[in-house]
Motif scaffolding. Structure first.
Motif, PDB file in Angstrom:
ATOM      1  N   UNK A 148       0.823  -1.206   0.000  1.00  0.00           N
ATOM      2  CA  UNK A 148       0.000   0.000   0.000  1.00  0.00           C
ATOM      3  C   UNK A 148       0.857   1.256   0.000  1.00  0.00           C
ATOM      4  N   UNK A 149       2.040   1.176   0.578  1.00  0.00           N
ATOM      5  CA  UNK A 149       2.944   2.321   0.517  1.00  0.00           C
ATOM      6  C   UNK A 149       3.455   2.536  -0.905  1.00  0.00           C
ATOM      7  N   UNK A 150       3.715   1.427  -1.614  1.00  0.00           N
ATOM      8  CA  UNK A 150       4.312   1.516  -2.952  1.00  0.00           C
ATOM      9  C   UNK A 150       3.607   0.545  -3.906  1.00  0.00           C
ATOM     10  N   UNK A 151       2.372   0.865  -4.321  1.00  0.00           N
ATOM     11  CA  UNK A 151       1.633  -0.054  -5.191  1.00  0.00           C
ATOM     12  C   UNK A 151       2.250  -0.235  -6.578  1.00  0.00           C
ATOM     13  N   UNK A 152       3.177   0.642  -6.961  1.00  0.00           N
ATOM     14  CA  UNK A 152       3.839   0.505  -8.266  1.00  0.00           C
ATOM     15  C   UNK A 152       5.041  -0.434  -8.214  1.00  0.00           C
ATOM     16  N   UNK A 153       5.409  -0.883  -7.022  1.00  0.00           N
ATOM     17  CA  UNK A 153       6.506  -1.842  -6.881  1.00  0.00           C
ATOM     18  C   UNK A 153       5.926  -3.246  -6.974  1.00  0.00           C
ATOM     19  N   UNK A 154       6.380  -4.075  -7.908  1.00  0.00           N
ATOM     20  CA  UNK A 154       5.824  -5.437  -8.019  1.00  0.00           C
ATOM     21  C   UNK A 154       6.140  -6.270  -6.785  1.00  0.00           C
ATOM     22  N   UNK A 155       5.357  -7.299  -6.578  1.00  0.00           N
ATOM     23  CA  UNK A 155       5.494  -8.111  -5.376  1.00  0.00           C
ATOM     24  C   UNK A 155       6.882  -8.690  -5.182  1.00  0.00           C
ATOM     25  N   UNK A 156       7.554  -9.048  -6.264  1.00  0.00           N
ATOM     26  CA  UNK A 156       8.862  -9.678  -6.130  1.00  0.00           C
ATOM     27  C   UNK A 156       9.900  -8.739  -5.527  1.00  0.00           C
ATOM     28  N   UNK A 157       9.627  -7.412  -5.546  1.00  0.00           N
ATOM     29  CA  UNK A 157      10.598  -6.447  -5.018  1.00  0.00           C
ATOM     30  C   UNK A 157      10.163  -5.833  -3.692  1.00  0.00           C
ATOM     31  N   UNK A 158       9.003  -6.210  -3.184  1.00  0.00           N
ATOM     32  CA  UNK A 158       8.550  -5.643  -1.912  1.00  0.00           C
ATOM     33  C   UNK A 158       9.475  -5.991  -0.741  1.00  0.00           C
ATOM     34  N   UNK A 159      10.069  -7.205  -0.691  1.00  0.00           N
ATOM     35  CA  UNK A 159      11.039  -7.448   0.389  1.00  0.00           C
ATOM     36  C   UNK A 159      12.212  -6.471   0.365  1.00  0.00           C
ATOM     37  N   UNK A 160      12.567  -5.974  -0.813  1.00  0.00           N
ATOM     38  CA  UNK A 160      13.657  -5.002  -0.910  1.00  0.00           C
ATOM     39  C   UNK A 160      13.232  -3.665  -0.313  1.00  0.00           C
ATOM     40  N   UNK A 161      11.952  -3.297  -0.490  1.00  0.00           N
ATOM     41  CA  UNK A 161      11.429  -2.084   0.136  1.00  0.00           C
ATOM     42  C   UNK A 161      11.561  -2.197   1.645  1.00  0.00           C
ATOM     43  N   UNK A 162      11.137  -3.342   2.183  1.00  0.00           N
ATOM     44  CA  UNK A 162      11.222  -3.560   3.629  1.00  0.00           C
ATOM     45  C   UNK A 162      12.664  -3.510   4.114  1.00  0.00           C
ATOM     46  N   UNK A 163      13.583  -4.033   3.325  1.00  0.00           N
ATOM     47  CA  UNK A 163      14.990  -4.045   3.722  1.00  0.00           C
ATOM     48  C   UNK A 163      15.589  -2.642   3.695  1.00  0.00           C
ATOM     49  N   UNK A 164      15.277  -1.870   2.647  1.00  0.00           N
ATOM     50  CA  UNK A 164      15.841  -0.527   2.518  1.00  0.00           C
ATOM     51  C   UNK A 164      15.307   0.398   3.603  1.00  0.00           C
ATOM     52  N   UNK A 165      13.997   0.368   3.804  1.00  0.00           N
ATOM     53  CA  UNK A 165      13.360   1.275   4.775  1.00  0.00           C
ATOM     54  C   UNK A 165      12.983   0.512   6.039  1.00  0.00           C
ATOM     55  N   UNK A 166      13.900  -0.264   6.558  1.00  0.00           N
ATOM     56  CA  UNK A 166      13.616  -1.198   7.651  1.00  0.00           C
ATOM     57  C   UNK A 166      13.026  -0.506   8.875  1.00  0.00           C
ATOM     58  N   UNK A 167      13.505   0.689   9.189  1.00  0.00           N
ATOM     59  CA  UNK A 167      13.041   1.341  10.424  1.00  0.00           C
ATOM     60  C   UNK A 167      11.568   1.733  10.356  1.00  0.00           C
ATOM     61  N   UNK A 168      10.991   1.822   9.155  1.00  0.00           N
ATOM     62  CA  UNK A 168       9.581   2.190   9.012  1.00  0.00           C
ATOM     63  C   UNK A 168       8.658   0.979   9.199  1.00  0.00           C
ATOM     64  N   UNK A 169       9.186  -0.238   9.082  1.00  0.00           N
ATOM     65  CA  UNK A 169       8.344  -1.420   9.106  1.00  0.00           C
ATOM     66  C   UNK A 169       8.612  -2.348  10.292  1.00  0.00           C
ATOM     67  N   UNK A 170       9.781  -2.257  10.908  1.00  0.00           N
ATOM     68  CA  UNK A 170      10.142  -3.252  11.913  1.00  0.00           C
ATOM     69  C   UNK A 170       9.238  -3.218  13.148  1.00  0.00           C
ATOM     70  N   UNK A 171       8.673  -2.056  13.456  1.00  0.00           N
ATOM     71  CA  UNK A 171       7.848  -1.948  14.660  1.00  0.00           C
ATOM     72  C   UNK A 171       6.352  -2.023  14.369  1.00  0.00           C
ATOM     73  N   UNK A 172       5.973  -2.203  13.105  1.00  0.00           N
ATOM     74  CA  UNK A 172       4.559  -2.357  12.778  1.00  0.00           C
ATOM     75  C   UNK A 172       4.108  -3.780  13.107  1.00  0.00           C
ATOM     76  N   UNK A 173       2.891  -3.962  13.622  1.00  0.00           N
ATOM     77  CA  UNK A 173       2.413  -5.324  13.914  1.00  0.00           C
ATOM     78  C   UNK A 173       2.310  -6.138  12.638  1.00  0.00           C
ATOM     79  N   UNK A 174       2.670  -7.402  12.720  1.00  0.00           N
ATOM     80  CA  UNK A 174       2.664  -8.260  11.529  1.00  0.00           C
ATOM     81  C   UNK A 174       2.305  -9.689  11.939  1.00  0.00           C
ATOM     82  N   UNK A 175       2.137 -10.549  10.947  1.00  0.00           N
ATOM     83  CA  UNK A 175       1.770 -11.943  11.173  1.00  0.00           C
ATOM     84  C   UNK A 175       2.818 -12.868  10.571  1.00  0.00           C
TER      85      UNK A 175
END
Length: 325
Positions: free
Chosen positions: A265-292
Motif C-alpha cells: 500500500x505504501x508503494x503499489x507501483x513496486x511489483x510483489x517480487x521487489x517488496x522485500x527489498x522495500x522492507x529491507x531498505x526502509x527497515x526502520x519504518x516497518x520493523x515496529x509495525x504489527x505483523x503476522x
C-alpha cells in the motif's frame, strides 16, 4: 504495537484522518529515493502466469477420468492453491506489473487470459474496484473491500463467522452491487463472454469433472483455506490504531508477496517480487509495525475471538472530489 480491542464491536472503527500510506510513502521516498528504481514491471510475471495457466490446463486433462472422490481431493489440495494464486497474479497485473504502465491495455487483456482457469469472470471488474481500494482505503461508499453493515451485524458469532469465511467469494462478488455499483464496461462484458465460452469449451471437450475442479477450486481456495487468511490479515483491526498489516510467512512464495501489505500500500507501483527489498531498505519504518507469521492462526483467531467480526475495520468518510476508476 497498539492496544488490543476490548469491547465487542457494534460498528466500524470510524476515523477522521487520512490513510497512513501516502504520508509514509512521501517520507520514505524523501529519505530513500532509490526505491523509485524498484517501480515498474516484473519481466518474469508474464512467464510465471503462462506456466500456471498451462499447469491448470494439464490438470483439467488429468482429472477428467478420475473418480469423483479424487477429483474433490485434488481440487482442494492442488487446484484451490493454484486458482487462489492466480487471483493474486491478477492482483499484480491490475497494477500494470506485467507489461508496465505504457502498455495498460496489454495488462488488461493478459488479466483476462490469466482469468481462464479460475472459471469466474472477474479480472476486469477487480481492477476497477481495486484501484479505488488503494486511493480511498476504508472510504465509506467507495472501498468495497469494507464489509456491508449487514455483514458486520449478522456475522458476529463463531459459527456465523465460520460460514462468512467459507463463502467469502460470494460476499466479495455481491458487495460491490450493494456499496458502490458501477456501470458495466465493455471490457467486463468481453471478460464474461470469453470466460463463459472457455467454460463451455472445457465442458464439451473434457466433461463435467474438470469444470467442477476449476469452479470448486476457486470457491474453496478463496473460502476456508490457509491462503485465504490474507483476506482477514490485510486490514482487519486486530490491534486498535492499525488498519494495515503485513505477513512474513512462507505462503508469500505462492501469493506474489501479497503478505507484504504495508509495503504494497505504501508503494503499489513496486511489483510483489521487489517488496522485500522495500522492507529491507526502509527497515526502520516497518520493523515496529504489527505483523503476522501465520495466516492459519489469523483465521483461527478471527473466528474464535468474540471481539472480532466483519465490523473490525477502519472506515472514513471521504471529503473533496472522489475520482473513481
Amino acid at each position: 504495537m497498539g492496544n488490543r480491542v476490548t469491547l465487542a464491536r457494534e460498528d466500524f472503527e470510524w476515523v477522521y484522518t487520512d490513510q497512513p500510506h501516502a504520508d509514509r510513502r512521501k517520507e520514505i521516498l524523501a529519505k530513500y529515493p532509490e526505491i523509485k528504481s524498484l517501480m515498474g514491471p516484473d519481466p518474469r510475471l508474464k512467464w510465471i502466469v503462462c506456466t500456471m495457466v498451462a499447469v491448470q490446463f494439464l490438470a483439467f486433462y488429468l482429472v477428467k477420468d478420475l473418480p469423483w472422490k479424487w477429483v474433490m481431493f485434488w481440487t482442494y489440495v492442488f487446484g484451490s492453491c493454484i486458482n487462489h494464486s492466480m487471483t493474486l497474479a491478477i492482483h499484480e497485473i491490475s497494477h500494470n506489473t506485467a507489461f508496465g504502465n505504457n502498455r495498460a491495455k496489454w495488462n488488461r487483456w493478459f488479466a483476462i487470459f490469466a482469468n481462464l482457469p479460475i472459471g469466474l469472470p472477474y479480472s476486469a471488474s477487480f481492477k476497477r474496484y481495486h484501484l479505488d481500494h488503494h486511493r480511498y482505503l476504508g472510504g465509506d461508499g467507495v472501498d468495497v473491500d469494507i464489509p456491508t453493515d449487514f455483514e458486520g451485524w449478522f456475522f458476529c458469532t463463531r459459527l456465523r463467522k465460520l460460514f462468512w469465511i467459507m463463502f467469502q467469494p460470494l460476499f466479495y462478488a455481491i458487495r460491490p452491487l450493494c456499496i458502490n455499483p458501477k456501470p458495466i464496461s465493455q471490457l467486463e462484458l468481453i471478460n464474461v463472454a470469453i470466460q463463459l465460452s472457455f467454460n463451455a469449451l472445457l465442458y464439451w471437450t473434457c466433461g463435467a469433472k474438470p469444470l467442477v475442479y476449476m469452479m470448486m477450486g476457486s470457491m474453496l481456495g478463496m473460502g476456508l483455506h490457509p491462503i485465504s487468511g490474507h483476506f482477514i490479515a490485510e486490514h482487519y483491526m486486530f490491534l486498535k490504531g492499525h488498519e494495515t498489516y503485513s505477513y512474513y510467512g512462507s505462503l508469500n512464495l505462492l501469493t506474489f508477496n501479497v503478505g507484504y501489505h504495508n509495503e504494497h500500500h505504501d508503494f503499489p507501483s513496486v511489483p510483489g517480487c521487489r517488496l522485500p527489498m522495500v522492507k529491507k531498505i526502509a527497515a526502520e519504518y516497518y520493523r515496529d509495525l504489527p505483523c503476522y507469521t501465520s495466516w492459519v492462526k489469523v483465521l483461527y483467531d478471527f473466528i474464535m475471538d468474540d471481539e472480532l467480526s466483519p465490523y473490525s475495520r477502519v472506515k472514513r468518510r471521504l471529503t473533496g472530489d472522489v475520482k473513481q476508476e
